[in-house]
Design an enzyme around this catalytic site. Structure first.
Site, short mmCIF file in Angstrom:
data_model
loop_
_atom_site.label_atom_id
_atom_site.label_comp_id
_atom_site.label_asym_id
_atom_site.label_seq_id
_atom_site.Cartn_x
_atom_site.Cartn_y
_atom_site.Cartn_z
N SER A 550 -64.98 -31.93 -17.14
CA SER A 550 -64.27 -31.10 -16.13
C SER A 550 -63.25 -30.10 -16.80
CB SER A 550 -63.80 -31.83 -14.93
OG SER A 550 -63.38 -30.97 -13.99
N HIS A 665 -70.37 -34.01 -9.29
CA HIS A 665 -69.17 -33.80 -10.49
C HIS A 665 -68.98 -34.98 -11.20
CE1 HIS A 665 -66.17 -31.71 -12.64
NE2 HIS A 665 -65.22 -32.27 -12.12
#
Length: 690
Positions: A550, A665
């Site tokens: 991320s 995610h």
């Protein structure tokens, strides 16, 4: 893709002609576009065929899957009324089950679980790859819940009302279509809801900007609007906060990622709380509202320092008055990593030099008193579920070499009892941990941990992996990661956790030192740690790798483009890479408080200096990077990784790429997917660094 195709795409509105010329890989931003998916599938095939043939792949996969499926895992408790609820996955429940048992039985060890929802059965019946995302219960009995379900693991959820006693979804009960929203019970027949209510009700970040009260038996479109934010905000949402038998409808507007306007809906009107917008509200207890400061706050000529946890008389605050008590002011090497409440006590988890201490605070006669909890030391304490009807609470302890142990505690007695520990998945007696500090480019001391074999030779040949994040005030603490033990340490690897700026290890200032135009500090911190490991003869660039996901994916993307001389392996997971367009992709606009706005020339001026996608060049000696992402990641767009791989491949660089077709995610939705990801990652690292 031809220029003609790009021009055609521009004419039909998919990209502007200017952008088509600037970025010939923009077609890869079409998440489910046929050409984009074919590209991902082709790259997946190449990467899997190569890495799955590595000699350690199968053993890492098998051992990882055994760990993920182990029935010896701790069933993490969530106290809801008289029950403990838990979500569980194993080899027989690939997508998982949501279950419960009585709290007393859980503590005594008689864990007679009853299954409430079988996600595998539900997925099969609906022909949808459901991922369980949580449940919000109805006070005080907690037998009705709003269940959040994601299609494939993204952040967007479907919300459905469920009866836990009858073990079924309620016919004609509350139900909300898929959106990045939330809902909570005000009472049995009323919800506070933020969702996609239709055109003009979502922000540019993709989150709701309206909060409504929805009555049972009415249509959602007819719900009462109680607050509306701006379309340029990150989001607005509502929750219910409780202080014993009193409840308040709380409304929060987030103009940016790090600023929130806190309000209360009372007597059919909004009351704005007069507290700093950059502060965090950490609950309410005995009419005291807990507020943690992210900057200095001056009230009546008295200044309260950044990082301080305060309490304010809540009923007086609603009238506009400020009666303030200081609970704790952390020192320069400390921060507050967690705050929770039981019926009568405040629990504060303090991080000092990246290890935790836990304290119980009680309020009486206008002052706070504290007592340290007799918890284990030199590791990471994580506060777990608390009981609002008693002073019972759970917490866990772990460090790099100590498996996670779950404790049950009573704040009223300050008693602590060990409930269950994870088994030791690798022989920790062979290894030791040291913490070092190294000067970054500007002289700031940066801490890092090194986990290594006791018999390690300082010969510059040890395969070494640095993991770092450096953003959003998120601290990286020592954790027991069994899969790292079997996949890396037992293969002769050295593991390093770098606590670089941008995180929250030393409080808000540590984070703020890497914001926007100061971002280079974060990258320099990583290079300082890398160079220190080389100077100590632990490793050399040939044997040094770096991993991040991320925001950490952005970090390592910058690292290999700015300092390709330092690393021979880079694992770049669910990354941000195109910082010129990040604010236009999915939730990207919500992070402009962290990175800046690339559409403002003055801010693009500092962003463009490090944006990996714009800075990758031909003719460089880059390491062969392993990029991973997920098609169903609706937070960080998979286009970042796709475009970078396409661009680098066309420049003649070899890359590795794996895009999971679900998982959001987090990257994976099942234990099998997690095991595969782990095996691919460490097969790559061992191939490159040993």
């Amino acid at each position: 893709m031809t220029k003609y195709t790009l021009l055609l795409m521009a004419l039909i509105g998919m990209v502007s002609p200017m952008k088509a010329q600037e970025d010939k890989y923009q077609w890869l931003e079409e998440v489910d576009g046929k050409a984009a998916l074919e590209f991902a599938e082709a790259q997946n095939k190449i990467t899997f065929e190569q890495l799955s043939k590595e000699k350690d792949y199968q053993s890492i996969y098998d051992k990882s899957l055994a760990i993920f499926n182990s029935t010896d895992k701790i069933a993490t408790p969530s106290i809801q009324g008289k029950y403990v609820y838990n979500f569980w996955r194993d080899k027989d429940h690939v997508r998982g089950i949501w279950r419960r048992c009585l709290l007393d039985n859980y503590i005594s060890g008689k864990q007679d679980w009853e299954t409430l929802i079988d996600i595998d059965e539900m997925s099969k019946k609906d022909n949808i790859k459901w991922v369980f995302k949580g449940a919000s219960g109805l006070y005080p009995n907690y037998t009705r819940f709003l269940i959040q379900l994601s299609k494939g693991g993204g952040d967007a959820v479907v919300i459905k009302e469920f009866d836990a006693d009858k073990k079924q979804f309620i016919e004609n009960g509350f139900a909300i279509d898929e959106a990045k929203g939330s809902a909570g019970y005000v009472d049995e027949n009323t919800l506070v809801v933020s969702t996609n209510f239709g055109e003009g009700t979502m922000t540019t970040s993709g989150y709701p900007n309206q909060v409504k009260l929805w009555k049972r038996g009415t249509l959602l479109k007819d719900a009462q609007l109680i607050y509306e934010g701006q379309s340029s905000d990150v989001r607005s949402y509502g929750t219910v906060i409780r202080d014993e038998n009193k409840s308040y409808i709380s409304v929060t507007r987030s103009p940016s990622f790090f600023s929130t306007q806190k309000m209360i809906w009372m007597d059919n009107k909004i009351i704005t709380l007069s507290i700093p917008e950059d502060s965090d509200v950490s609950g309410i207890l005995k009419n005291q509202l807990m507020v943690q400061l992210k900057s200095d706050w001056t009230v009546n000529a008295k200044t309260y320092k950044v990082g301080t946890l305060l309490s304010l008389n809540f009923t007086e605050l609603l009238k506009g008055n400020k009666e303030i008590q200081v609970i704790i002011t952390p020192d320069e090497f400390s921060s507050i990593s967690g705050v929770s409440t039981t019926k009568n006590s405040l629990l504060i988890n303090v991080l000092t030099n990246v290890t935790n201490q836990l304290y119980v605070y009680t309020f009486g006669k206008g002052t706070w008193k504290s007592e340290k909890v007799k918890a284990p030391e030199l590791g990471t304490i994580s506060l777990g579920s608390t009981d609002e009807f008693s002073d019972l609470y759970f917490f866990s302890f772990q460090n790099f070499l100590t498996p996670t142990t779950l404790y049950v505690a009573d704040a009223s007695k300050n008693s602590v009892t060990s409930l269950k520990s994870l088994p030791a998945y690798f022989d920790a007696s062979k290894y030791e941990v040291k913490q070092f500090k190294v000067k970054s480019k500007d002289g700031t001391l940066i801490p890092y941990f090194m986990v290594y074999a006791k018999n390690m030779k300082y010969n510059s040949k040890n395969p070494t992996l640095i993991n770092a994040y450096g953003g959003f005030e998120l601290s990286r603490n020592p954790t027991y990661i069994a899969t790292y033990g079997i996949s890396w340490l037992e293969k002769g690897g050295v593991f390093v956790l770098a606590n670089i700026r941008g995180g929250g290890e030393y409080g808000p200032k540590w984070h703020q030192a890497g914001l926007k135009e100061k971002r280079q500090n974060i990258f320099d911190d990583l290079y300082a740690v890398s160079e220190d490991l080389i100077a100590k003869n632990v490793t050399a660039p040939k044997h040094l790798g770096v991993m991040g996901g991320s925001n950490g994916g952005l970090l390592v993307g910058v690292a290999f483009t700015q300092r390709p001389d330092l690393y021979n392996a880079v694992v770049c997971q669910v990354p941000l890479l195109d910082m010129q367009r990040y604010n236009k992709l999915l939730a990207g606009a919500s992070w402009m408080g962290e990175y800046g706005n690339p559409d403002i020339p003055a801010e693009w001026e500092y962003i463009k200096k490090y944006s990996p996608y714009q800075n990758v060049k031909e003719g460089m000696k880059y390491p062969e990077v392993f990029f991973t992402t997920s098609t169903r990641d609706d937070r960080v767009h998979p286009g970042h990784a796709r475009k970078m791989v396409a661009k680098m491949n066309d420049m003649g660089y070899k890359t590795y790429y794996y895009e999971n077709t679900e998982g959001g995610h987090a990257g994976s939705s099942t234990n099998e997917q997690s095991a595969k990801s782990n095996a691919l990652t460490f097969s790559y690292l061992l191939m490159k660094l040993k």
